[in-house]
Design an enzyme around this catalytic site. Structure first.
Site, PDB file in Angstrom:
ATOM      1  N   LYS A  20     -16.803 -46.350 -12.796  1.00  0.00           N
ATOM      2  CA  LYS A  20     -16.370 -46.201 -14.062  1.00  0.00           C
ATOM      3  C   LYS A  20     -15.168 -46.902 -14.584  1.00  0.00           C
ATOM      4  O   LYS A  20     -14.136 -47.063 -13.485  1.00  0.00           O
ATOM      5  CB  LYS A  20     -16.435 -44.835 -14.637  1.00  0.00           C
ATOM      6  CG  LYS A  20     -15.401 -44.041 -14.241  1.00  0.00           C
ATOM      7  CD  LYS A  20     -14.167 -44.201 -15.077  1.00  0.00           C
ATOM      8  CE  LYS A  20     -12.972 -43.423 -14.433  1.00  0.00           C
ATOM      9  NZ  LYS A  20     -11.899 -43.604 -15.125  1.00  0.00           N
ATOM     10  N   ASP A 151     -14.919 -36.562 -14.569  1.00  0.00           N
ATOM     11  CA  ASP A 151     -15.815 -37.851 -14.760  1.00  0.00           C
ATOM     12  C   ASP A 151     -17.157 -37.716 -14.016  1.00  0.00           C
ATOM     13  O   ASP A 151     -17.954 -38.461 -14.254  1.00  0.00           O
ATOM     14  CB  ASP A 151     -14.794 -39.049 -13.851  1.00  0.00           C
ATOM     15  CG  ASP A 151     -13.545 -39.288 -14.469  1.00  0.00           C
ATOM     16  OD1 ASP A 151     -13.397 -39.202 -15.617  1.00  0.00           O
ATOM     17  OD2 ASP A 151     -12.817 -40.166 -13.587  1.00  0.00           O
TER      18      ASP A 151
END
Length: 317
Positions: A20, A151
């Protein structure tokens, strides 16, 4: 825990999870719960880790990876987040007595600000669920993911998404773009908690504790995603952790300058760093930026597409 792979007792499942980046990362002052409230826009990019799981007679973990990845920095004991994810899912189903053989093949930089550990955890959740046919409801997977790290839920979603809270409150966003990023890795990792402490220290030196609320997301960024407008997106990119990371690592400032000089539309730090990103308008532009950065002496440079899907099964045998 044994590090020798045990004979599988059932299906072997491999799940792929993306790295990410943060197109926007706004950070508020440290709250009473010990965390910094965030407003962030996540995007999944085409750089992946693979996690393979099968049931076994005892727990085991094997690490593999691209030569450029520092596997020595990845724990192989029970502190490994992928192992913790698998154990948490088994505990959720009351199956603590069962064991898994796990292999992690890493391509995402370690301690690079691209959530490689979180990707591994998300992949381990899905691989464990599929290998043991647990049929865990999505809401349970997301709840377990959030308990593992901020996350991890996004790695299940992929694509482009808005994150709030500690980053674990995820809402998919419309994104019509076919973006390209150049990823410039660093030889040395950078600890996320260390960068957050530097964020606090810099605000303390300025006589403040930091903003009470995370900065608002600019409307121009959302419009850029909807309209696939690369130049508007470039102007809206923002990372509140870039300044503290550059304060800790002056060399990263030079990398950002070189990245900006190499072309593309904008350069910024990925999350807490030290990976540097360059936004490009096309694959050809990204390939040109990558070549110029290699010529400038950067050895670990990759051009990747975005957004890409979240965790997904790539092999079930």
């Amino acid at each position: 825990m044994s590090l020798l792979t045990d004979e599988p007792l059932g299906p072997q499942v491999t799940v792929r999870a993306p790295a990410k980046i943060n197109l926007f990362l706004g950070v508020a002052a440290l709250a009473s719960d010990g965390f910094h409230p965030l407003t962030t826009v996540y995007q999944a990019v085409g750089l992946y880790d693979d996690v393979t799981v099968s049931e076994a007679g005892e727990w085991s973990l094997r690490l593999l990876g691209d030569p450029r990845v520092d596997l020595d920095a990845v724990p192989t004991d029970d502190s490994n987040i992928a192992l913790r994810a698998a154990r948490a899912l088994l505990a959720h189903h009351g199956m603590e007595h069962r064991a898994l053989a796990m292999t992690i093949h890493k391509s995402i930089p370690v301690a690079g600000g691209m959530a490689g550990g979180s990707a591994d955890a998300a992949a381990a959740l899905v691989a464990t669920d599929r290998a043991l046919d647990l049929q865990t409801p999505d809401e349970d997977l997301l709840r377990i993911a959030a308990s593992l790290g901020s996350d991890v839920p996004f790695a299940l979603f992929g694509g482009t998404a808005l994150g709030r809270g500690h980053g674990e409150e995820v809402e998919p966003l419309e994104d019509a773009g076919g973006w390209w990023w150049v990823v410039v890795e660093s030889d040395l990792g950078l600890s996320t908690p260390t960068v957050y402490r530097a964020f606090d220290d810099l605000h303390a030196q300025a006589g403040t504790s930091g903003p009470a609320d995370a900065p608002a997301l600019p409307a121009s960024l959302l419009e850029a995603l909807v309209n696939a407008d690369v130049d508007t997106l470039a102007a809206a990119l923002h990372n509140d952790l870039q300044a503290p990371a550059l304060h800790l690592r002056a060399d990263l400032g030079r990398t950002v300058e070189q990245a900006e000089a190499a072309g593309g539309r904008a350069a910024l730090l990925s999350g807490s760093g030290p990976t540097v990103l360059v936004l490009c308008a096309s694959r050809d532009e990204a390939d040109g930026v990558r070549e110029r950065l290699v010529e400038a002496g950067h050895e670990r440079v990759t051009a990747v597409p975005a957004p890409v899907a979240g965790v997904h099964v790539v092999e079930h045998a």
